[in-house]
Design a protein around this motif. Structure first.
Motif, PDB file in Angstrom:
ATOM      1  N   MET A  37       0.901  -1.200   0.070  1.00 55.70           N
ATOM      2  CA  MET A  37       0.108  -0.042  -0.184  1.00 55.70           C
ATOM      3  C   MET A  37       0.794   1.386   0.099  1.00 55.70           C
ATOM      4  N   ILE A  38       1.996   1.158   0.638  1.00 55.17           N
ATOM      5  CA  ILE A  38       2.825   2.364   0.877  1.00 55.17           C
ATOM      6  C   ILE A  38       3.510   2.470  -0.679  1.00 55.17           C
ATOM      7  N   ALA A  39       4.076   1.549  -0.887  1.00 53.84           N
ATOM      8  CA  ALA A  39       4.638   1.470  -2.239  1.00 53.84           C
ATOM      9  C   ALA A  39       3.870   2.201  -3.342  1.00 53.84           C
ATOM     10  N   ASN A  42      13.722  12.905   1.190  1.00 53.76           N
ATOM     11  CA  ASN A  42      14.224  12.696   0.014  1.00 53.76           C
ATOM     12  C   ASN A  42      13.145  12.330  -0.987  1.00 53.76           C
ATOM     13  N   ILE A  43      12.004  12.384  -0.412  1.00 55.88           N
ATOM     14  CA  ILE A  43      10.623  12.181  -1.453  1.00 55.88           C
ATOM     15  C   ILE A  43      10.759  13.061  -2.577  1.00 55.88           C
ATOM     16  N   ASP A  44      10.771  14.484  -2.260  1.00 58.90           N
ATOM     17  CA  ASP A  44      10.330  15.480  -3.185  1.00 58.90           C
ATOM     18  C   ASP A  44      11.522  15.394  -4.386  1.00 58.90           C
ATOM     19  N   VAL A  45      12.803  14.589  -4.235  1.00 62.03           N
ATOM     20  CA  VAL A  45      13.605  14.588  -5.190  1.00 62.03           C
ATOM     21  C   VAL A  45      13.736  13.014  -5.979  1.00 62.03           C
ATOM     22  N   ASN A  46      12.717  12.332  -5.337  1.00 64.00           N
ATOM     23  CA  ASN A  46      12.759  10.910  -6.000  1.00 64.00           C
ATOM     24  C   ASN A  46      13.652  10.299  -5.807  1.00 64.00           C
ATOM     25  N   VAL A  47      14.168  10.023  -4.615  1.00 66.31           N
ATOM     26  CA  VAL A  47      15.162   9.166  -3.999  1.00 66.31           C
ATOM     27  C   VAL A  47      14.628   8.361  -3.101  1.00 66.31           C
ATOM     28  N   PRO A  48      15.204   6.819  -3.192  1.00 63.47           N
ATOM     29  CA  PRO A  48      14.421   5.949  -2.559  1.00 63.47           C
ATOM     30  C   PRO A  48      14.113   6.024  -1.094  1.00 63.47           C
ATOM     31  N   ILE A  86      12.442  -1.440   0.894  1.00 59.46           N
ATOM     32  CA  ILE A  86      13.076  -0.113   0.404  1.00 59.46           C
ATOM     33  C   ILE A  86      12.290   0.042  -1.016  1.00 59.46           C
ATOM     34  N   TYR A  87      11.835   1.530  -1.226  1.00 58.73           N
ATOM     35  CA  TYR A  87      11.017   1.600  -2.388  1.00 58.73           C
ATOM     36  C   TYR A  87      11.655   2.342  -3.246  1.00 58.73           C
ATOM     37  N   LEU A 146      37.823   2.533   0.869  1.00 59.11           N
ATOM     38  CA  LEU A 146      36.409   2.263   0.432  1.00 59.11           C
ATOM     39  C   LEU A 146      35.873   3.295  -0.455  1.00 59.11           C
ATOM     40  N   SER A 147      34.793   3.113  -1.056  1.00 59.61           N
ATOM     41  CA  SER A 147      34.485   4.095  -2.122  1.00 59.61           C
ATOM     42  C   SER A 147      33.361   4.854  -1.443  1.00 59.61           C
ATOM     43  N   GLY A 148      33.202   6.238  -1.502  1.00 60.01           N
ATOM     44  CA  GLY A 148      32.045   6.816  -0.870  1.00 60.01           C
ATOM     45  C   GLY A 148      30.825   6.916  -1.397  1.00 60.01           C
ATOM     46  N   ARG A 149      29.815   6.657  -0.681  1.00 65.94           N
ATOM     47  CA  ARG A 149      28.244   6.720  -1.290  1.00 65.94           C
ATOM     48  C   ARG A 149      27.468   7.057  -0.146  1.00 65.94           C
ATOM     49  N   TYR A 150      26.686   7.915  -0.415  1.00 69.61           N
ATOM     50  CA  TYR A 150      25.776   8.603   0.659  1.00 69.61           C
ATOM     51  C   TYR A 150      24.365   9.042   0.222  1.00 69.61           C
ATOM     52  N   VAL A 151      23.273   8.389   0.212  1.00 73.30           N
ATOM     53  CA  VAL A 151      22.074   8.765  -0.196  1.00 73.30           C
ATOM     54  C   VAL A 151      21.373   9.711   0.815  1.00 73.30           C
ATOM     55  N   GLY A 152      21.581   9.274   2.126  1.00 68.77           N
ATOM     56  CA  GLY A 152      20.709  10.191   3.045  1.00 68.77           C
ATOM     57  C   GLY A 152      19.495   9.522   3.155  1.00 68.77           C
TER      58      GLY A 152
END
Ligand code: AHG
Ligand code: MN
Ligand code: MN
Length: 342
Positions: A43-45, A126-132, A168-169, A242-248
């Motif tokens: 439902m949330i998806a 992050n919703i407003d910018v279409n990020v998971p 995860i959406y 390590l390689s940097g990755r940060y979604v937030g």
């Protein structure tokens, strides 16, 4: 455990039933909670997928039918979970990031023996910018004697969790859960509306690839944390960088590192001496999953799941991911207790 390969079609329902059969004493209540969470996730998806249209669709709907402002998606997600879970007779109480106190089971419904704690929408900024974005949940058994769940039931250490999971959406919707027999991932097939087993028995690689940390807080970090991060980057005696990755979005950062290896860190800092993330419905459930996948999770000193909670919305610093990277953090940071609230 029943063996499944990623190529055979196994619905989440079949998988849960097969796991339940491994426990002759099981009453099916925990399985029911997991189905209901899968339903809430679908439902949330569907709402998340049309998030960008919310203003367009919402204004007409609200003016005509409800006469109220469009609700934020995290409030909607919260309501969807509460409504999907409150009437099954399996829960005695719930707690959510979105609500200050315990959410009681309405009088007309039966109370069960479990408590559910959840973050309905993680990374919602992050919703407003279409990020998971995601949903995180934790299940513990009721320990008090009365009919309704109490604060004491909620404030149990993570080691007592009987189930935990996240959704995860993302580019697809996935649900990952554990009941203490491995961590298993299911991908939503939108054409049939079912979660299908896609990632049986997830194992986090030990040679981590990714480092996920918001390093704009570096100026507020303790020197040990600064050194640890330099080592993760291959400097100051560190190993392979390590390689940097940060979604937030914690769920998105965690999920990537669970599959690809590495570490997510949200350290304590001088402005936020307990970090930001919440122990009961963010750190504990993901710690249960990562340990089931062969990784680890600490607050800098202690295993997250050994922390004795004192408050519903308690925060904790978090270092979570591949075992070797977590142990590197423990070695460097143990001994300093002032910044982990110990
Ligand atoms: P939530 O949207 O549930 O409040 O959680 C946001 C959290 C988490 O998802 C993420 O890892 C973290 O906030 C990011 O915080 P910073 O912006 O401070 O890096
Ligand atoms: Mn969150
Ligand atoms: Mn949230």
């Amino acid at each position: 455990m029943v063996k499944h390969t990623a190529t055979s079609v196994v619905t989440i329902e079949r998988f849960i039933i097969e796991q339940e059969r491994l426990h002759p004493e099981a009453t099916g209540e925990l399985s029911g909670i997991l189905y209901d969470m899968a339903l809430a996730a679908k439902m949330i998806a569907s709402k998340v997928r049309s998030a960008g249209l919310a203003d367009i669709l919402g204004s007409a709907e609200n003016e005509n039918v409800q006469g109220e402002m469009q609700q934020r998606l995290d409030v909607l997600a919260n309501e969807m979970i509460v409504k999907a879970m409150d009437h099954g007779g399996r829960l005695c109480a719930m707690a959510s990031e979105e609500e200050p106190g315990i959410i009681s089971i309405p009088e007309q419904f039966r109370c069960g023996k479990y408590c559910l704690l959840f973050d309905p929408l993680d990374g919602s900024s992050n919703i407003d910018v279409n990020v998971p974005v995601g949903t995180i949940f934790s299940v513990v058994r009721k320990i008090t004697r009365g009919k309704h769940g109490e604060m004491e039931d909620m404030l149990q250490p993570g080691r007592r969790q009987v189930a935990a999971g996240y959704v995860i959406y993302g580019s697809s919707t996935m649900l990952v859960y554990t009941t203490g027999q491995g961590a298993h991932g299911f991908t939503l097939d939108p054409s049939i509306g079912e979660f299908l087993l896609s990632h049986p028995n997830i194992r986090i690689p030990d040679d981590g690839r990714y480092l996920s940390v918001n390093d704009s807080y570096e100026q507020h970090w303790d020197d040990d944390v600064k050194l640890l991060m330099r080592r993760y980057r291959g400097l100051d005696g560190g190993g392979k960088p390590l390689s940097g990755r940060y979604v937030g979005s914690l769920v998105a950062d965690f999920h990537r590192n669970l599959l690809g290896g590495g570490i997510f860190a949200y350290p304590a800092n001088r402005k936020s001496p307990k970090g930001k993330l919440r122990l009961l419905y963010e750190a504990n459930p993901l710690s249960f999953i990562v340990e089931e996948a062969g990784g680890g999770a600490i607050d800098g000193v202690r295993d997250v799941m050994n922390i004795d909670p004192t408050e519903l919305h308690q925060r904790t610093p978090l270092y979570i991911g591949s075992k070797s990277a977590v142990e590197q953090a423990r070695q460097l940071l143990s001994g300093r207790s002032e910044l982990v609230g110990a």
